[in-house]
Write a protein that holds these residues in place. Structure first.
Motif, mmCIF file in Angstrom:
data_model
loop_
_atom_site.group_PDB
_atom_site.id
_atom_site.type_symbol
_atom_site.label_atom_id
_atom_site.label_comp_id
_atom_site.label_asym_id
_atom_site.label_seq_id
_atom_site.Cartn_x
_atom_site.Cartn_y
_atom_site.Cartn_z
ATOM 1 N N ARG A 175 -7.254 -4.112 0.568
ATOM 2 C CA ARG A 175 -8.036 -5.172 -0.039
ATOM 3 C C ARG A 175 -7.086 -6.190 -0.682
ATOM 4 O O ARG A 175 -6.115 -5.811 -1.348
ATOM 5 C CB ARG A 175 -8.981 -4.600 -1.113
ATOM 6 C CG ARG A 175 -10.009 -3.622 -0.576
ATOM 7 C CD ARG A 175 -10.970 -4.365 0.388
ATOM 8 N NE ARG A 175 -12.015 -3.479 0.871
ATOM 9 C CZ ARG A 175 -11.933 -2.771 1.986
ATOM 10 N NH1 ARG A 175 -10.856 -2.874 2.735
ATOM 11 N NH2 ARG A 175 -12.921 -2.003 2.364
ATOM 12 N N GLY A 176 -7.363 -7.459 -0.440
ATOM 13 C CA GLY A 176 -6.532 -8.513 -1.004
ATOM 14 C C GLY A 176 -5.299 -8.815 -0.177
ATOM 15 O O GLY A 176 -4.456 -9.626 -0.594
ATOM 16 N N PHE A 177 -5.174 -8.201 1.016
ATOM 17 C CA PHE A 177 -3.959 -8.384 1.804
ATOM 18 C C PHE A 177 -3.841 -9.811 2.350
ATOM 19 O O PHE A 177 -2.748 -10.393 2.363
ATOM 20 C CB PHE A 177 -3.917 -7.378 2.959
ATOM 21 C CG PHE A 177 -2.668 -7.480 3.788
ATOM 22 C CD1 PHE A 177 -1.476 -6.944 3.354
ATOM 23 C CD2 PHE A 177 -2.686 -8.147 5.012
ATOM 24 C CE1 PHE A 177 -0.323 -7.058 4.110
ATOM 25 C CE2 PHE A 177 -1.539 -8.265 5.783
ATOM 26 C CZ PHE A 177 -0.351 -7.712 5.326
ATOM 27 N N THR A 178 -4.970 -10.381 2.820
ATOM 28 C CA THR A 178 -4.924 -11.730 3.394
ATOM 29 C C THR A 178 -4.429 -12.739 2.367
ATOM 30 O O THR A 178 -3.556 -13.578 2.648
ATOM 31 C CB THR A 178 -6.310 -12.142 3.920
ATOM 32 O OG1 THR A 178 -6.737 -11.205 4.915
ATOM 33 C CG2 THR A 178 -6.269 -13.536 4.518
ATOM 34 N N LYS A 179 -4.963 -12.652 1.163
ATOM 35 C CA LYS A 179 -4.541 -13.566 0.089
ATOM 36 C C LYS A 179 -3.076 -13.349 -0.246
ATOM 37 O O LYS A 179 -2.318 -14.315 -0.457
ATOM 38 C CB LYS A 179 -5.414 -13.336 -1.134
ATOM 39 C CG LYS A 179 -5.103 -14.251 -2.306
ATOM 40 C CD LYS A 179 -6.050 -13.963 -3.472
ATOM 41 C CE LYS A 179 -5.723 -14.859 -4.662
ATOM 42 N NZ LYS A 179 -6.625 -14.565 -5.814
ATOM 43 N N PHE A 180 -2.674 -12.089 -0.313
ATOM 44 C CA PHE A 180 -1.276 -11.763 -0.607
ATOM 45 C C PHE A 180 -0.349 -12.326 0.473
ATOM 46 O O PHE A 180 0.700 -12.916 0.178
ATOM 47 C CB PHE A 180 -1.131 -10.248 -0.717
ATOM 48 C CG PHE A 180 0.248 -9.728 -0.467
ATOM 49 C CD1 PHE A 180 1.288 -9.975 -1.359
ATOM 50 C CD2 PHE A 180 0.535 -8.985 0.673
ATOM 51 C CE1 PHE A 180 2.568 -9.493 -1.122
ATOM 52 C CE2 PHE A 180 1.811 -8.501 0.914
ATOM 53 C CZ PHE A 180 2.828 -8.764 0.017
ATOM 54 N N ALA A 181 -0.726 -12.160 1.753
ATOM 55 C CA ALA A 181 0.118 -12.616 2.858
ATOM 56 C C ALA A 181 0.264 -14.135 2.869
ATOM 57 O O ALA A 181 1.327 -14.669 3.204
ATOM 58 C CB ALA A 181 -0.452 -12.126 4.186
ATOM 59 N N TRP A 238 3.293 -2.290 -6.703
ATOM 60 C CA TRP A 238 3.026 -3.645 -6.202
ATOM 61 C C TRP A 238 2.473 -4.549 -7.316
ATOM 62 O O TRP A 238 2.789 -5.739 -7.358
ATOM 63 C CB TRP A 238 2.038 -3.585 -5.039
ATOM 64 C CG TRP A 238 2.575 -2.871 -3.826
ATOM 65 C CD1 TRP A 238 3.880 -2.712 -3.475
ATOM 66 C CD2 TRP A 238 1.808 -2.217 -2.815
ATOM 67 N NE1 TRP A 238 3.988 -2.004 -2.304
ATOM 68 C CE2 TRP A 238 2.737 -1.684 -1.868
ATOM 69 C CE3 TRP A 238 0.440 -2.022 -2.599
ATOM 70 C CZ2 TRP A 238 2.327 -0.976 -0.739
ATOM 71 C CZ3 TRP A 238 0.034 -1.331 -1.476
ATOM 72 C CH2 TRP A 238 0.966 -0.811 -0.558
ATOM 73 N N ALA A 239 1.633 -3.959 -8.186
ATOM 74 C CA ALA A 239 1.054 -4.752 -9.277
ATOM 75 C C ALA A 239 2.142 -5.277 -10.201
ATOM 76 O O ALA A 239 2.073 -6.416 -10.691
ATOM 77 C CB ALA A 239 0.044 -3.917 -10.052
ATOM 78 N N ARG A 240 3.169 -4.466 -10.460
ATOM 79 C CA ARG A 240 4.269 -4.905 -11.316
ATOM 80 C C ARG A 240 5.076 -6.021 -10.650
ATOM 81 O O ARG A 240 5.789 -6.761 -11.322
ATOM 82 C CB ARG A 240 5.178 -3.710 -11.651
ATOM 83 C CG ARG A 240 4.525 -2.704 -12.602
ATOM 84 C CD ARG A 240 5.543 -1.748 -13.181
ATOM 85 N NE ARG A 240 6.111 -0.855 -12.182
ATOM 86 C CZ ARG A 240 5.604 0.332 -11.841
ATOM 87 N NH1 ARG A 240 4.485 0.763 -12.446
ATOM 88 N NH2 ARG A 240 6.180 1.079 -10.951
ATOM 89 N N GLN A 241 4.943 -6.108 -9.317
ATOM 90 C CA GLN A 241 5.601 -7.183 -8.573
ATOM 91 C C GLN A 241 4.692 -8.395 -8.411
ATOM 92 O O GLN A 241 5.048 -9.365 -7.757
ATOM 93 C CB GLN A 241 6.028 -6.670 -7.191
ATOM 94 C CG GLN A 241 7.045 -5.525 -7.240
ATOM 95 C CD GLN A 241 7.261 -4.863 -5.893
ATOM 96 O OE1 GLN A 241 6.552 -5.165 -4.922
ATOM 97 N NE2 GLN A 241 8.232 -3.961 -5.812
ATOM 98 N N GLY A 242 3.492 -8.313 -8.989
ATOM 99 C CA GLY A 242 2.570 -9.425 -8.946
ATOM 100 C C GLY A 242 1.615 -9.415 -7.769
ATOM 101 O O GLY A 242 0.960 -10.424 -7.497
ATOM 102 N N HIS A 243 1.486 -8.268 -7.087
ATOM 103 C CA HIS A 243 0.616 -8.184 -5.918
ATOM 104 C C HIS A 243 -0.634 -7.376 -6.261
ATOM 105 O O HIS A 243 -0.530 -6.201 -6.642
ATOM 106 C CB HIS A 243 1.338 -7.512 -4.739
ATOM 107 C CG HIS A 243 2.701 -8.078 -4.474
ATOM 108 N ND1 HIS A 243 2.974 -9.421 -4.538
ATOM 109 C CD2 HIS A 243 3.876 -7.459 -4.159
ATOM 110 C CE1 HIS A 243 4.259 -9.617 -4.261
ATOM 111 N NE2 HIS A 243 4.823 -8.435 -4.034
#
Length: 378
Positions: A200-206, A279-284
């Motif tokens: 979930r949220g991969f498209t926005k992240f990419a 990943w959250a700590r990396q801002g994802h």
């Protein structure tokens, strides 16, 4: 018998029987086996038909003389190194010519007994060395052929293993390779349990991240899930970006497909939650959704020479994918059929009837909370 004479066969070639008898008497007394020929033609036939270790060859004979016999011996591959001693009654001119046609040594008539035995012993010993070298060369050639055959078989096995490990766990791939049976790759129909998951949220992240960063996240994600797929012995149908599809009960049947699929999904969720914290700590901001369905599909090899995959075709794969799409972050949605077949160990709650794209009827879904091993299996 001397050591040098053991097993050696000497061909005596002379058109004079008394000369043959004399050489025979000297050689047999020392343990040599003597074969006689009274002409050059007969000598060549004996050499062709039997095993000879050395030739005592008279030069002056009617028909084919000793020079021609020696020359023909040297022309044949299997006798090129057969020791030949020329027996001459003349002087240096015949000796030189004898060496020119390939003779290894020569004796002058009348033959001196000790000289004869010394030359025969020396040359038969060399012949034995040559035979040993030839035998070892043949053995080496045979070993090389066997080694090549084994390497080819191992390369073929590795290629098959590599091909099968694209979609099978290592233990299943090894089982198939060891059995030599790939008939399961042929098209067939079977009931399977399909697990589909994505991020979930991969498209926005990419869209907002550099390609190298996206590839790094995908690498961690695939590595984490791949290990679990192998552990639960699922069949990997494909990786498609952040989407992943696995099924159970094919090609190797398993009676606990639904329960195994749920256990794997729960393990996946736990593992990816751990990665998501990093990943959250990396801002994802990434999460996971999973859908599981059970039903019949047609399975088999698809693709072209050099690039084959193992695929499942049927509405059950679409159903698992749609349930995955409908799942909330970190939710595992399964059909009623999967929940029922998994047994009483599974803890799930009704997630309502859903209208899923591509399906005319609503689908009753259930959200999996966990597996309670303290329950009595149904």
């Amino acid at each position: 018998m001397t050591e040098d004479a053991s097993g050696a066969t000497v061909l005596v070639v002379d058109d004079q029987p008394p000369n043959i008898r004399l050489l025979d008497a000297i050689l047999t007394s020392r343990g040599y086996e003597v074969v006689a020929a009274e002409s050059g033609e007969e000598a060549l036939k004996v050499i062709s038909d039997s095993s000879v270790d050395l030739v005592l060859l008279d030069i002056r004979m009617p028909g084919i003389d000793g020079y021609e016999v020696c020359r023909r011996i040297r022309e044949q591959d299997h006798t090129a190194y057969l020791p030949v001693v020329m027996v001459t009654a003349s002087g240096d001119e015949e000796k030189v010519k004898a060496l020119e046609v390939g003779a290894d040594d020569f004796l002058t008539k009348p033959v001196n007994r000790n000289e004869l035995l010394a030359r025969v012993a020396s040359l038969t010993r060399i012949k034995r060395y040559q035979d040993t070298i030839e035998r070892q060369a043949q053995e080496l050639s045979a070993w090389n052929r066997e080694l090549t055959s084994r390497v080819d078989a191992q390369v073929d096995q590795l290629e098959r293993m590599s091909r099968l490990r694209r979609f099978l766990s290592p233990q299943l791939a090894e089982l198939v390779v060891d059995s030599g049976d790939e008939t399961f790759l042929e098209s067939h129909r079977r009931e399977i349990v399909v697990v589909f998951c994505d991020l979930r949220g991969f498209t926005k992240f990419a869209e907002a991240s550099e390609p190298e960063e996206v590839m790094g996240v995908l690498g961690e994600y695939h590595q984490a899930l791949g290990d679990l797929i192998f552990r639960f012995e699922g069949t990997l149908e494909r990786f498609a970006g952040d989407g992943l599809m696995v099924f159970f009960n094919d090609p190797v049947r398993c009676e606990d497909g639904p329960l195994r699929a749920i256990r794997m999904a729960l393990a996946m969720r736990t593992r990816i939650r751990g990665l998501a914290e990093v990943w959250a700590r990396q801002g994802h901001d990434l999460a996971m959704g999973i859908g599981i369905a059970q039903g019949y599909a047609t399975l088999g090899k698809i693709g072209f020479e050099g690039r084959f995959d193992y695929a499942a075709i049927g509405s059950v794969t679409n159903l698992a994918s749609r349930l995955c799409d409908a799942a909330d972050p970190w939710q595992i949605l399964v059909t009623e059929r999967v929940l029922s077949a998994a047994g009483s160990l599974v803890v799930g709650e009704d997630a309502g009837a859903r209208d899923l794209r591509g399906f005319s009827r609503t689908v009753r879904s259930y959200s999996i909370k966990g597996v309670d091993n303290s329950r009595t299996p149904s």
